[in-house]
Scaffold this motif. Structure first.
Motif, PDB file in Angstrom:
ATOM      1  N   PRO A 519      35.377  41.097  39.892  1.00  0.00           N
ATOM      2  CA  PRO A 519      33.843  40.527  39.995  1.00  0.00           C
ATOM      3  C   PRO A 519      33.775  39.415  39.024  1.00  0.00           C
ATOM      4  CG  PRO A 519      33.815  42.805  40.511  1.00  0.00           C
ATOM      5  CD  PRO A 519      34.982  42.583  40.016  1.00  0.00           C
ATOM      6  N   ALA A 520      34.226  39.760  37.788  1.00  0.00           N
ATOM      7  CA  ALA A 520      33.915  39.071  36.661  1.00  0.00           C
ATOM      8  C   ALA A 520      34.374  37.521  36.481  1.00  0.00           C
ATOM      9  CB  ALA A 520      34.296  39.603  35.326  1.00  0.00           C
ATOM     10  N   LYS A 521      35.638  37.437  37.128  1.00  0.00           N
ATOM     11  CA  LYS A 521      36.430  36.202  37.331  1.00  0.00           C
ATOM     12  C   LYS A 521      36.313  35.676  38.557  1.00  0.00           C
ATOM     13  CE  LYS A 521      38.891  36.327  33.031  1.00  0.00           C
ATOM     14  NZ  LYS A 521      40.538  36.059  32.463  1.00  0.00           N
ATOM     15  N   LYS A 522      36.140  36.348  39.606  1.00  0.00           N
ATOM     16  CA  LYS A 522      35.809  36.056  41.063  1.00  0.00           C
ATOM     17  C   LYS A 522      37.374  35.675  41.518  1.00  0.00           C
ATOM     18  CE  LYS A 522      30.749  34.821  41.279  1.00  0.00           C
ATOM     19  NZ  LYS A 522      30.800  35.329  40.002  1.00  0.00           N
ATOM     20  N   VAL A 534      44.732  47.049  33.780  1.00  0.00           N
ATOM     21  CA  VAL A 534      44.862  45.930  34.957  1.00  0.00           C
ATOM     22  C   VAL A 534      45.523  44.777  34.286  1.00  0.00           C
ATOM     23  CG1 VAL A 534      43.467  44.453  36.346  1.00  0.00           C
ATOM     24  CG2 VAL A 534      42.883  46.929  36.039  1.00  0.00           C
ATOM     25  N   HIS A 535      46.226  43.949  34.952  1.00  0.00           N
ATOM     26  CA  HIS A 535      46.999  42.740  34.487  1.00  0.00           C
ATOM     27  C   HIS A 535      47.079  41.859  35.443  1.00  0.00           C
ATOM     28  CE1 HIS A 535      48.807  45.361  31.277  1.00  0.00           C
ATOM     29  NE2 HIS A 535      48.763  46.427  32.081  1.00  0.00           N
ATOM     30  N   GLY A 536      47.199  40.730  35.048  1.00  0.00           N
ATOM     31  CA  GLY A 536      47.378  39.397  35.805  1.00  0.00           C
ATOM     32  C   GLY A 536      45.968  38.922  36.170  1.00  0.00           C
ATOM     33  N   ASP A 537      45.097  38.581  35.454  1.00  0.00           N
ATOM     34  CA  ASP A 537      43.846  38.177  35.763  1.00  0.00           C
ATOM     35  C   ASP A 537      43.428  36.589  35.324  1.00  0.00           C
ATOM     36  OD1 ASP A 537      43.575  38.078  32.972  1.00  0.00           O
ATOM     37  OD2 ASP A 537      41.707  39.407  32.743  1.00  0.00           O
ATOM     38  N   ASN A 538      44.860  36.063  35.361  1.00  0.00           N
ATOM     39  CA  ASN A 538      44.843  34.418  34.843  1.00  0.00           C
ATOM     40  C   ASN A 538      45.043  33.680  36.190  1.00  0.00           C
ATOM     41  OD1 ASN A 538      47.399  36.268  35.106  1.00  0.00           O
ATOM     42  ND2 ASN A 538      48.663  34.611  34.199  1.00  0.00           N
ATOM     43  N   LEU A 539      44.210  33.827  37.259  1.00  0.00           N
ATOM     44  CA  LEU A 539      44.190  33.047  38.468  1.00  0.00           C
ATOM     45  C   LEU A 539      45.561  33.060  38.974  1.00  0.00           C
ATOM     46  CD1 LEU A 539      42.227  32.255  40.347  1.00  0.00           C
ATOM     47  CD2 LEU A 539      42.228  30.150  39.423  1.00  0.00           C
ATOM     48  N   ILE A 562      37.240  31.789  45.093  1.00  0.00           N
ATOM     49  CA  ILE A 562      38.776  31.846  45.080  1.00  0.00           C
ATOM     50  C   ILE A 562      39.310  30.374  45.163  1.00  0.00           C
ATOM     51  CG2 ILE A 562      41.328  32.164  45.472  1.00  0.00           C
ATOM     52  CD1 ILE A 562      40.101  34.980  46.105  1.00  0.00           C
ATOM     53  N   LEU A 563      39.181  29.631  46.362  1.00  0.00           N
ATOM     54  CA  LEU A 563      39.530  28.163  46.639  1.00  0.00           C
ATOM     55  C   LEU A 563      38.918  27.525  45.792  1.00  0.00           C
ATOM     56  CD1 LEU A 563      40.363  28.826  50.457  1.00  0.00           C
ATOM     57  CD2 LEU A 563      41.943  29.209  48.498  1.00  0.00           C
TER      58      LEU A 563
END
Length: 834
Positions: A519-522, A534-539, A562-563
C-alpha cells in the motif's frame, strides 16, 4: 520419272514441316538451343525464367526474376563432397543427353563421382501454371558415407541479393547475420521464400520428397561474398556436426557426414515468382506502419524458430531456446502462418516427451552445447537442461500457457488430449509447492543467500514466494481450466479454477498479511524470502504488468495507481519502451552483472515483455497502449530491433543475443487492440479500437479458412465465404455447412445457430445482446431456422419479427427455436420476462 518423284517428295516434306511447325509439339515457354547447348524455361506470366547451360557440364546459369538475374556466375548445380574431393554436375564425366517431350524437357546421363561412389542424375523440367518444376532423380551406385550432398546448391550473387528467406517451418534466415565467410545455418526443412522488403520480387522454392525421405537445407556466407543455399534429401534426418548446433561460425559443414545407400533418391523443386508485398501484406492498417509490422514479424518474430520442433525466442544465432517464456503461441497468432503453427505444435510435443521429468518438472532451457546448466542436468542427446542461474519455475507455467494458446490455433482436440496428463503434471508439480498453505506457491530457492534465480530475470535473486511466477500460474490455471472443460472434465476444470481463485485472494493481500500488495508504494512487490523479508519494491514492470494483464489484479483503483505511475515515470525519462524496473534493486538482490544501476536486468529496457504492458493498458488507456506499439515500430525502422535489450541511459541496442520476444508488443496489437481471438471452435473478435485506427481491414487465416476482418470503434465485422457477422461488441463466429454459429461476447455460455435451409449465404448484424433483450438483423434473403442455446430454462419472452409479435418460452434445456422466411432485411428482437 525419278525427278518428278523427288519433287513430289520434297513438296510433301515441306508441307509436313509446315504442319509440324504449326502444331508446335514443344511446350510453350521452353526454348532449347542445341547449338548453344542451352535450355531456357519461362513462366507464362514472364516473371520467372531460368537458363540451363550444358555445354561443359550441367548448371543453371541464370535465374531471372522479373528480368533480373539473381545468381552468381557459378549458378546452381548438384553434387557431393568426400573428405578428399568435391564432385558436381558442373563437371560431369560423360556427355549429357537432352530429350524434348510433350510435357517438358529432360537432361540425363549427368554422371559424376569416382570409384568410391558414382552418381547418375536425371533432371526433368516442366512448367505448371506460373511455376518451373525441377525434378532431380539421383542414383547412387553403392553404399558409402559422404561429407555433404547438394540437391541442389544455389549460389546467389551476394548476401544483399535477399534480405532473408522465410522457411516452410515458420522460421527464417536473416542474411545480414551470416557476417563472416562460411557462417552457416542449417535446418531440417527445404522450402523457402526469399525476399527484399521494398521489392515485390520474391522467389519461392517449394520442396517435395517421396514418403520416408528427409529434407534439409543450409544457408551460408559463400566464397567472394555470395549467398549459398544447399538443399538435400536423405533417407535419415541429417545430424549436426558440432554438438546440436544449427548455426556455426566460419564453418560451412554444419551437418554431420551422411550415409547414402545404393539406389535412388529424388527431390522436386517448384520455383515460383511471388509478389512479396501482396502475399505478405498486413492489409489496410490506418494509424499503424503496416510495412514495419510486416518486416518486424517476418524477421525478429520468426527468428526464434531454431529448427523443426524448436520454436523459441533466443533463436538460431546463439542456438538457444528458453522454455520459461509463455508467448510463443501468441507470436504464431500474430504471424498467421500455418507453418509456424504446425511447428509450434510439434515443439510442444517434443518438450512434453523430452523436457519433462517424470515428476512433472519442466526443464527450463534448450541449448546446442553444455556449459549453461546446473551440473548433471544437461542431456547431450536432446539439449534440454536446468539453467545454472537457478530453477526457473516459470517453465511450468510457460508450457501450460503455450499449450492452451496453441490449442486455440490448431483446434485439434486429439492433440490437446495428448497434452492433458503432462499439463496436469506441470501444474500439480507447482501447486504442491505451498509449504505454509497460504495459497501462494513457492520456488525452489529460499532466500538471497543462495544467490539463485527462480524466473526469466535469471540474474535477479527472486526466491521462495515469487509474484511474477504466481501471476503466470494464475493465467495458466484459468486457461487450463477451460481446456479441461473442453475435454469433458468439469471436476478438474472446477479444481484448477478453485486453485486460481484461492491464489488470487492470497496474491492481492497486503504484504503485512502475506500477500504482494504494498500500500505504501501502491505497487506489487516482486518476492518474499522464506524468512518473511520482502523484496522488489522498485516498481518491477513485468511483475505489475503481469498482475493486471493476466487478471489476478482486477481492482480498478490499484490498476490506476500502477499504470499511472509507470506512465508518469516513463514519460519523465522519455523512454520509448518500459524498463524492467524503475528504481534499483538492492545490491544484494542481484548479481554483479546488474550493477551499477541502471544496468542489464536492473533497469535496462527489455521489450520482450511488451505484450504484458500493452495488454495491461489496453482496457485502461488504449491510447497509451498504442503509443508504445508505435514506439516499437519506430525503433524497428531505426535498427531492426535485433538486440537483446536497450540501454536505459542511451536507449541504444545492447547484447549479442537477439530476442524474438521483442516482437510481442506487435502481437499485442493484434490480440489486445484489434482483438483477434482465435479459438478452437470459432474465430473471435474482442477489439479495443481507437478512432485513429478506424478502417483497419485485413485477412486472417485460421485452420484453412480465410476471414476478412474490418474494424472501427464499436463497429466490427468478420466475414468469410458464405457468411458475414457485424456487431458493436465482442463476438465469435463459425460457419459449418449451412449453419452459422454466433457466440455473443465471444463466450460459450450462450449461442445462436442460424441455418439457411437452402445453403445460401448468411449475413448477420447483431445490434444488442444483453441478458434481458437481444436484437439482431438478417440482411440476406433466405429461409432460416434460428436456435438460441443457453437461455434460462422455461423463461418467457416477447419475440418481435419486424412489426409482428408473439410470446414464446425457452425449453427446459434452455433452447428457443423459430423459423423465418426473409425476403429482405429482417429485424428480430427478443425481450425477456414481458
Amino acid at each position: 520419272m525419278f525427278m518428278k518423284f523427288s519433287l513430289c517428295l520434297s513438296a510433301c516434306l515441306f508441307y509436313f514441316q509446315l504442319v509440324c511447325d504449326a502444331i508446335d509439339f514443344k511446350p510453350k515457354g521452353i526454348d532449347h538451343n542445341p547449338a548453344m547447348k542451352t535450355i531456357t524455361l519461362s513462366t507464362p506470366d514472364s516473371k520467372l525464367a531460368i537458363m540451363i547451360d550444358y555445354a561443359r557440364g550441367c548448371v543453371i546459369k541464370k535465374l531471372d526474376l522479373n528480368g533480373k538475374n539473381k545468381l552468381a556466375h557459378s549458378g546452381a548445380y548438384t553434387g557431393f563432397r568426400t573428405q578428399q574431393e568435391t564432385f558436381s554436375s558442373a563437371n560431369p564425366q560423360h556427355k549429357v543427353r537432352v530429350t524434348e517431350n510433350a510435357d517438358g524437357i529432360t537432361v540425363s546421363n549427368i554422371h559424376f563421382g569416382n570409384t568410391d561412389l558414382g552418381v547418375d542424375e536425371k533432371w526433368d523440367f516442366r512448367l505448371e501454371d506460373n511455376s518451373i518444376v525441377w525434378e532431380i532423380t539421383r542414383t547412387y551406385d553403392q553404399d558409402t558415407q559422404i561429407e555433404e550432398l547438394s540437391l541442389p546448391k544455389w549460389n546467389f550473387s551476394n548476401l544483399s541479393t535477399w534480405k532473408g528467406g522465410i522457411f516452410d517451418n515458420g522460421g527464417m534466415v536473416w542474411c545480414k547475420y551470416l557476417k563472416q565467410e562460411n557462417d552457416t545455418y542449417g535446418v531440417h526443412t527445404g522450402g523457402v521464400t526469399f525476399w527484399n522488403e521494398h521489392s515485390p520480387d520474391a522467389l519461392r522454392i517449394g520442396c517435395n520428397v517421396v514418403a520416408g525421405q528427409k529434407l534439409a537445407a543450409k544457408y551460408s556466407h559463400g566464397e567472394n561474398g555470395t549467398f549459398a543455399v544447399t538443399q538435400s534429401v536423405s533417407e535419415k534426418p541429417l545430424q549436426q556436426r558440432y554438438h546440436l548446433s544449427r548455426f556455426v561460425a566460419q564453418k560451412a559443414d554444419v551437418f554431420a557426414p551422411v550415409e547414402v545407400k545404393k539406389g535412388t533418391v529424388s527431390i522436386t523443386l517448384a520455383l515460383k515468382y511471388v509478389d512479396y508485398l501482396k502475399e505478405y501484406s498486413r492489409g489496410e492498417l490506418p494509424g499503424i506502419d503496416a510495412e514495419a509490422v510486416r518486416e518486424l514479424m517476418n524477421t525478429t518474430g520468426r527468428y526464434g524458430v531454431v529448427d523443426n520442433n524448436i520454436v523459441g525466442a533466443n533463436g538460431w544465432l546463439t542456438n538457444w531456446k528458453c522454455l520459461h517464456e509463455p508467448f510463443f503461441a501468441q507470436i504464431g497468432m500474430a504471424l498467421n502462418d500455418s507453418n509456424y503453427v504446425k511447428n509450434m505444435s510439434a515443439t510442444l510435443d517434443q518438450e512434453r516427451d523430452q523436457a519433462m521429468l517424470p515428476n512433472g518438472r519442466v526443464l527450463s532451457r534448450w541449448h546446442n552445447v553444455s556449459g549453461d546448466e546446473i551440473p548433471g542436468t544437461y542431456n547431450t542427446e536432446t539439449g534440454y537442461y536446468e539453467a545454472k542461474w537457478g530453477y526457473t519455475v516459470d517453465s511450468q507455467t510457460g508450457y501450460v500457457i503455450n499449450t492452451g494458446e496453441q490449442f486455440a490455433l490448431n483446434g485439434d482436440i486429439g492433440w490437446l488430449r495428448g497434452h492433458q496428463t503432462s499439463c496436469e503434471k506441470a501444474l500439480d508439480w507447482l501447486i504442491k509447492r505451498d509449504s505454509n498453505q497460504n495459497g501462494i506457491f513457492e520456488m525452489m530457492n529460499n532466500g538471497l543467500g543462495e544467490q539463485t534465480a527462480s524466473d526469466w530475470l535469471d540474474i535477479v535473486w527472486a526466491s521462495f514466494e515469487n509474484a511474477f511466477v504466481n501471476a503466470q500460474l494464475y493465467e495458466a490455471l484459468i486457461r487450463w481450466s477451460a481446456c479441461e472443460r473442453t475435454l469433458g472434465n468439469p471436476q478438474k476444470a472446477d479444481y484448477y479454477a478453485g486453485v486460481g481463485k484461492k491464489l488470487k485472494e492470497a496474491f492481492n493481500k497486503p504484504v503485512e498479511e502475506g500477500g504482494f500488495w504494498l500500500p505504501a508504494k501502491k505497487q506489487y512487490v516482486y518476492w518474499r524470502d522464506r524468512d518473511g523479508s520482502v523484496h522488489g519494491d522498485n516498481l518491477v514492470t513485468p511483475v505489475n504488468f503481469a498482475a493486471i494483464a493476466f487478471g489476478i489484479c482486477d481492482d480498478p483503483e490499484r490498476i490506476a495507481f500502477i499504470l499511472d505511475q509507470i506512465e508518469e515515470r516513463s514519460e519523465a525519462e522519455k523512454l520509448f519502451h518500459w524498463p524492467l524496473c524503475f528504481d534499483s534493486f538492492k545490491r544484494e538482490e542481484v548479481s554483479d552483472g546488474n550493477w551499477p544501476f541502471p544496468k542489464y536486468e536492473n533497469g535496462d529496457i527489455f521489450p520482450t515483455w511488451g505484450y504484458l504492458g500493452v495488454r495491461a493498458y489496453a482496457k485502461y488507456d488504449k491510447d497509451l497502449a498504442l503509443k508504445y506499439i508505435r514506439n516499437i515500430l519506430k525503433q524497428y525502422k531505426k535498427d531492426g530491433l535485433s538486440s537483446q535489450r536497450y540501454s536505459r541511459a542511451t536507449q541504444l541496442g545492447l547484447g549479442d543475443d537477439i530476442l524474438a520476444g521483442i516482437c510481442t508488443s506487435i502481437t499485442a496489437l493484434y490480440r489486445d487492440i484489434y482483438g483477434l481471438r482465435p479459438e478452437w471452435n470459432r474465430m473471435g473478435l474482442e477489439p479495443n479500437m481507437v478512432a485513429s485506427l478506424n478502417g483497419a481491414k485485413f485477412p486472417y487465416i485460421l485452420r484453412g479458412t480465410t476471414y476478412q476482418v474490418e474494424l472501427r470503434v464499436d463497429d466490427y465485422q468478420l466475414s468469410s465465404e458464405g457468411f458475414s457477422v457485424r456487431g458493436n461488441e465482442s463476438f465469435g463466429a463459425m460457419k459449418t455447412k449451412n449453419t452459422l454459429r454466433f457466440y455473443p461476447h465471444n463466450r460459450e455460455e450462450v449461442m445462436m445457430d442460424i441455418e439457411e435451409l437452402a445453403g445460401q449465404r448468411i449475413d448477420l448484424v447483431v445490434d444488442l445482446w444483453k441478458e434481458d433483450v437481444i436484437s439482431w438483423r438478417i440482411t440476406s434473403p433466405g429461409e432460416y431456422k434460428i436456435t438460441l442455446k443457453g437461455l434460462p430454462r422455461g423463461a418467457a419472452y416477447e419475440l418481435w419479427m419486424d412489426d409482428q409479435v408473439q410470446y414464446v418460452q425457452s425449453s427446459e434445456e434452455g433452447l428457443l427455436s423459430l423459423n423465418r422466411i426473409c425476403k429482405s432485411t429482417t429485424r428480430l428482437v427478443l425481450k425477456k420476462g414481458v
